[in-house]
Design a protein around this motif. Structure first.
Motif, PDB file in Angstrom:
ATOM      1  N   SER A  34       0.837  -1.203   0.000  1.00 46.19           N
ATOM      2  CA  SER A  34       0.000   0.000   0.000  1.00 46.19           C
ATOM      3  C   SER A  34       0.870   1.250   0.000  1.00 46.19           C
ATOM      4  CB  SER A  34      -0.904   0.003   1.228  1.00 46.19           C
ATOM      5  OG  SER A  34      -1.665   1.193   1.305  1.00 46.19           O
ATOM      6  N   GLY A  35       0.573   2.174  -0.894  1.00 42.00           N
ATOM      7  CA  GLY A  35       1.301   3.432  -0.959  1.00 42.00           C
ATOM      8  C   GLY A  35       2.557   3.399  -1.795  1.00 42.00           C
ATOM      9  N   LEU A  36       2.939   2.227  -2.293  1.00 41.82           N
ATOM     10  CA  LEU A  36       4.126   2.133  -3.136  1.00 41.82           C
ATOM     11  C   LEU A  36       3.761   2.324  -4.604  1.00 41.82           C
ATOM     12  CD1 LEU A  36       5.990  -0.954  -1.592  1.00 41.82           C
ATOM     13  CD2 LEU A  36       6.274   1.475  -1.041  1.00 41.82           C
ATOM     14  N   ASP A  37       4.703   2.866  -5.366  1.00 41.78           N
ATOM     15  CA  ASP A  37       4.483   2.967  -6.808  1.00 41.78           C
ATOM     16  C   ASP A  37       4.579   1.570  -7.412  1.00 41.78           C
ATOM     17  OD1 ASP A  37       7.273   2.366  -7.814  1.00 41.78           O
ATOM     18  OD2 ASP A  37       7.723   4.163  -6.634  1.00 41.78           O
ATOM     19  N   PRO A  38       4.135   1.374  -8.664  1.00 40.39           N
ATOM     20  CA  PRO A  38       4.103   0.034  -9.247  1.00 40.39           C
ATOM     21  C   PRO A  38       5.451  -0.672  -9.249  1.00 40.39           C
ATOM     22  CG  PRO A  38       2.759   1.517 -10.559  1.00 40.39           C
ATOM     23  CD  PRO A  38       3.457   2.372  -9.546  1.00 40.39           C
ATOM     24  N   VAL A  39       6.520   0.077  -9.502  1.00 39.08           N
ATOM     25  CA  VAL A  39       7.851  -0.544  -9.516  1.00 39.08           C
ATOM     26  C   VAL A  39       8.235  -1.004  -8.111  1.00 39.08           C
ATOM     27  CG1 VAL A  39      10.305  -0.154  -9.944  1.00 39.08           C
ATOM     28  CG2 VAL A  39       8.608   0.738 -11.542  1.00 39.08           C
ATOM     29  N   GLY A  40       8.027  -0.125  -7.128  1.00 34.03           N
ATOM     30  CA  GLY A  40       8.347  -0.477  -5.747  1.00 34.03           C
ATOM     31  C   GLY A  40       7.519  -1.637  -5.247  1.00 34.03           C
ATOM     32  N   ALA A  41       6.235  -1.655  -5.633  1.00 37.81           N
ATOM     33  CA  ALA A  41       5.366  -2.751  -5.208  1.00 37.81           C
ATOM     34  C   ALA A  41       5.816  -4.072  -5.815  1.00 37.81           C
ATOM     35  CB  ALA A  41       3.924  -2.448  -5.598  1.00 37.81           C
ATOM     36  N   ALA A  42       6.197  -4.045  -7.096  1.00 34.45           N
ATOM     37  CA  ALA A  42       6.669  -5.265  -7.758  1.00 34.45           C
ATOM     38  C   ALA A  42       7.957  -5.762  -7.119  1.00 34.45           C
ATOM     39  CB  ALA A  42       6.874  -5.006  -9.252  1.00 34.45           C
ATOM     40  N   GLU A  43       8.844  -4.848  -6.766  1.00 38.04           N
ATOM     41  CA  GLU A  43      10.097  -5.240  -6.113  1.00 38.04           C
ATOM     42  C   GLU A  43       9.826  -5.848  -4.740  1.00 38.04           C
ATOM     43  OE1 GLU A  43      12.310  -1.632  -6.086  1.00 38.04           O
ATOM     44  OE2 GLU A  43      13.124  -1.914  -8.111  1.00 38.04           O
ATOM     45  N   PHE A  44       8.845  -5.298  -4.033  1.00 37.71           N
ATOM     46  CA  PHE A  44       8.523  -5.841  -2.710  1.00 37.71           C
ATOM     47  C   PHE A  44       7.914  -7.231  -2.840  1.00 37.71           C
ATOM     48  CE2 PHE A  44       6.633  -6.308   1.424  1.00 37.71           C
ATOM     49  CZ  PHE A  44       7.499  -5.636   2.259  1.00 37.71           C
TER      50      PHE A  44
END
Length: 276
Positions: free
Chosen positions: A189-199
């Protein structure tokens, strides 16, 4: 750093559907706040070594279930077994040992603002273990490396971190005691798509390398499609469906059809998986 001889409080039970080991078993759970009933008759199994995505509409009680399993919210009825032990029947000593087998990442990270990142990671160590300051420092740096944070993040305060770094620092704290089960509350939640995919990729890697069981509350369609082995859906105060993505797509329940059959969901599916 677990002492397995002290922590084996019980043996997980097989999932009655297919014989797979269930490390969490919830049966006939009812949770209410005053006259407002959040869950009623909820059943759920979480299998060892899986990433289970727990999904539901806003305000339906996804986070409440996590907190109830953890003992932070009082239930009105039902049983919760973890590693084969009814948590209501454990004394304080056994309960403490059980809690050391959990790791929890709360929504928005919930880092202590007055502590550095390193000190945040060390909070569970100070509560449950008797370690020297030097060893705690070494372990904290190991956890930082494990979640992909640079060593210079250790002495930063949470206010100096980006949103993605806060998530990783919170995950490092959740891993501080080498848990067997990790609870993640809206981790992307709150992450951009790239950050969310990395997480998501990080969670899958940690699950594989550490043998984790992951209970992930999320509304992120990408996480559900990419990272989760199974999905459990909450609606009408209980779990209405549980299984792989195909189970969600095949359901005729109105909420599931709207959630997994909408344009945003179908855009994430390979063409061969789309329904006609």
């Amino acid at each position: 750093m677990r002492d397995d001889s002290q922590l084996q409080a019980g043996t997980a039970q097989p999932d009655p559907e297919d014989g797979q080991e269930a490390v969490i078993r919830v049966r006939d759970l009812k949770v209410a706040f005053g006259d407002k009933v959040i869950m009623d008759g909820l059943d759920l199994d979480v299998r060892r070594g899986e990433i289970l995505g727990f999904v539901g509409g806003s305000g339906t009680g996804k986070s409440v279930l996590t907190r109830t399993i953890l003992g932070l919210v009082r239930k009105q009825r039902g049983t919760i077994e973890v590693f084969g032990e009814d948590v209501d029947k454990l004394d304080s000593s056994h309960r403490s040992r059980l809690e050391r087998r959990f790791g929890v990442m709360f929504q928005h990270g919930a880092l202590f603002s007055a502590l550095s990142v390193k000190q945040n990671i060390q909070v569970p160590m100070r509560e449950y273990l008797q370690l020297s300051p030097r060893l705690m420092d070494e372990l904290a740096m190991l956890k930082l490396e494990m979640v992909g944070l640079n060593p210079d993040a250790a002495d930063k305060s949470p206010s100096e971190l980006s949103g993605g770094m806060i998530k990783r620092a919170a995950l490092a704290r959740a891993l501080a005691l080498d848990p067997e089960i990790v609870f993640l509350d809206e981790p992307t939640s709150g992450l951009d798509p790239v950050g969310a995919a990395e997480f998501d990729a990080l969670i899958m890697t940690l699950k594989q390398t550490l043998g984790l069981t992951v209970f992930m509350v999320t509304h992120d369609l990408d996480s559900l499609f990419v990272a989760c082995d199974r999905i459990a859906a909450l609606a009408d105060k209980h779990v209405i469906a549980v299984g792989p993505l195909a189970t969600m797509l095949a359901s005729d329940h109105p909420w599931l059809k709207a959630y997994f059959g909408g344009e945003r969901a179908l855009a994430r599916l390979p063409k061969q998986d789309m329904r006609t």
